[in-house]
Enzyme design. Structure first.
Site, mmCIF file in Angstrom:
data_model
loop_
_atom_site.group_PDB
_atom_site.id
_atom_site.type_symbol
_atom_site.label_atom_id
_atom_site.label_comp_id
_atom_site.label_asym_id
_atom_site.label_seq_id
_atom_site.Cartn_x
_atom_site.Cartn_y
_atom_site.Cartn_z
ATOM 1 N N GLY A 1 34.923 41.098 41.948
ATOM 2 C CA GLY A 1 34.850 39.792 41.319
ATOM 3 C C GLY A 1 35.724 38.780 42.031
ATOM 4 O O GLY A 1 36.651 39.144 42.769
ATOM 5 N N GLN B 1 40.687 30.921 43.111
ATOM 6 C CA GLN B 1 41.276 31.775 44.148
ATOM 7 C C GLN B 1 41.045 31.235 45.550
ATOM 8 O O GLN B 1 41.729 31.640 46.485
ATOM 9 C CB GLN B 1 40.717 33.205 44.055
ATOM 10 C CG GLN B 1 41.164 33.951 42.810
ATOM 11 C CD GLN B 1 40.636 35.356 42.792
ATOM 12 O OE1 GLN B 1 39.529 35.598 42.339
ATOM 13 N NE2 GLN B 1 41.405 36.301 43.308
ATOM 14 N N CYS C 1 44.085 42.549 42.390
ATOM 15 C CA CYS C 1 43.567 41.187 42.548
ATOM 16 C C CYS C 1 43.718 40.775 44.000
ATOM 17 O O CYS C 1 44.766 41.022 44.607
ATOM 18 C CB CYS C 1 44.366 40.248 41.639
ATOM 19 S SG CYS C 1 43.840 38.539 41.710
ATOM 20 N N LEU C 2 42.690 40.108 44.535
ATOM 21 C CA LEU C 2 42.772 39.610 45.909
ATOM 22 C C LEU C 2 43.929 38.629 46.065
ATOM 23 O O LEU C 2 44.469 38.466 47.151
ATOM 24 C CB LEU C 2 41.457 38.913 46.305
ATOM 25 C CG LEU C 2 40.193 39.782 46.364
ATOM 26 C CD1 LEU C 2 38.967 38.894 46.542
ATOM 27 C CD2 LEU C 2 40.274 40.802 47.475
ATOM 28 N N HIS D 1 39.231 39.461 33.562
ATOM 29 C CA HIS D 1 40.190 39.191 34.640
ATOM 30 C C HIS D 1 39.817 37.900 35.377
ATOM 31 O O HIS D 1 40.665 37.023 35.600
ATOM 32 C CB HIS D 1 40.205 40.389 35.609
ATOM 33 C CG HIS D 1 41.030 40.192 36.842
ATOM 34 N ND1 HIS D 1 42.155 40.948 37.112
ATOM 35 C CD2 HIS D 1 40.909 39.331 37.885
ATOM 36 C CE1 HIS D 1 42.688 40.554 38.263
ATOM 37 N NE2 HIS D 1 41.944 39.566 38.755
ATOM 38 N N GLU D 2 38.520 37.784 35.733
ATOM 39 C CA GLU D 2 38.099 36.593 36.488
ATOM 40 C C GLU D 2 38.170 35.338 35.618
ATOM 41 O O GLU D 2 38.554 34.268 36.098
ATOM 42 C CB GLU D 2 36.690 36.783 37.049
ATOM 43 C CG GLU D 2 36.508 37.990 37.973
ATOM 44 C CD GLU D 2 37.507 38.068 39.120
ATOM 45 O OE1 GLU D 2 38.054 37.015 39.522
ATOM 46 O OE2 GLU D 2 37.745 39.181 39.614
ATOM 47 N N HIS E 1 41.521 33.678 35.586
ATOM 48 C CA HIS E 1 41.828 32.811 36.735
ATOM 49 C C HIS E 1 41.467 31.351 36.439
ATOM 50 O O HIS E 1 42.105 30.434 36.960
ATOM 51 C CB HIS E 1 41.048 33.263 37.976
ATOM 52 C CG HIS E 1 41.655 34.425 38.708
ATOM 53 N ND1 HIS E 1 42.892 34.362 39.308
ATOM 54 C CD2 HIS E 1 41.179 35.670 38.974
ATOM 55 C CE1 HIS E 1 43.156 35.528 39.909
ATOM 56 N NE2 HIS E 1 42.134 36.341 39.722
HETATM 57 ZN ZN ZN Z 1 42.092 38.263 40.397
#
Ligand code: ZN
Length: 172
Positions: A54, A59, A104-105, A146-147, A150
């Protein structure tokens, strides 16, 4: 790459503690002229992270409520809806609470155990402007939550119950 395709510079994935990850993103209209490029950049950024399931627009520095979730290639098989491109997602109902491991990225060096709702019903707009509503549970529901966080400037490290639930990712 085939002829006619335009090379697009890979967007930079912002990492903690970049202040842009803390902004609350704005609602996006399906006819927003910037949407096609934003979606291409998000797809590209997600493809750059091996095993990414995701990504959210903040981000890559975009101030828009867009997430992409795709659990079809998750390491552990799970029930999923395929590739979900969600504009302005809203959780309408939720139940249960489960702890699960997240990374997470944007927080590349850490993984943590995070409590999330086990089941959610979420509505959103597709990029074509259709209102959609899905019910999701387990790992896919976790990724959606989670997404969506953000979009409100929240990172998974904010949600760990205790710092002992946060561990440094092992290299290699
Ligand atoms: Zn993330």
């Amino acid at each position: 790459m085939t002829a006619g395709q335009q090379a697009l510079e890979a967007p930079v994935i912002l990492t903690y503690p970049d202040a842009r990850l803390r902004r609350v993103a704005r609602a996006v209209a399906p006819d927003d002229a910037s949407l096609p490029l934003a979606l291409r950049q998000l797809e590209q950024a997600m493809g750059a992270g091996p095993g990414a399931v995701g990504i959210a627009a903040p981000q890559i520095g975009l101030d828009q409520r867009i997430i992409i979730v795709d659990c079809s290639a998750a390491r552990r098989p799970c029930r999923h809806h395929g590739r979900l491109v969600m504009l302005n997602p809203v959780i309408e109902d939720r139940h249960g609470r489960v702890l699960g491991r997240e990374g997470c990225l944007s927080v590349p060096d850490w993984v943590g155990m995070v409590p999330r709702s086990q089941w959610i019903r979420v509505s959103f707009l597709s990029p074509e402007g259709e209102t959609r509503r899905i019910e999701s549970s387990g790992f896919e529901a976790r990724v959606i939550q989670h997404e969506m966080d953000h979009l409100d400037g929240i990172l998974f490290i904010d949600r760990v119950v205790s710092v002992r639930d946060l561990v440094r990712r092992t290299k290699g």
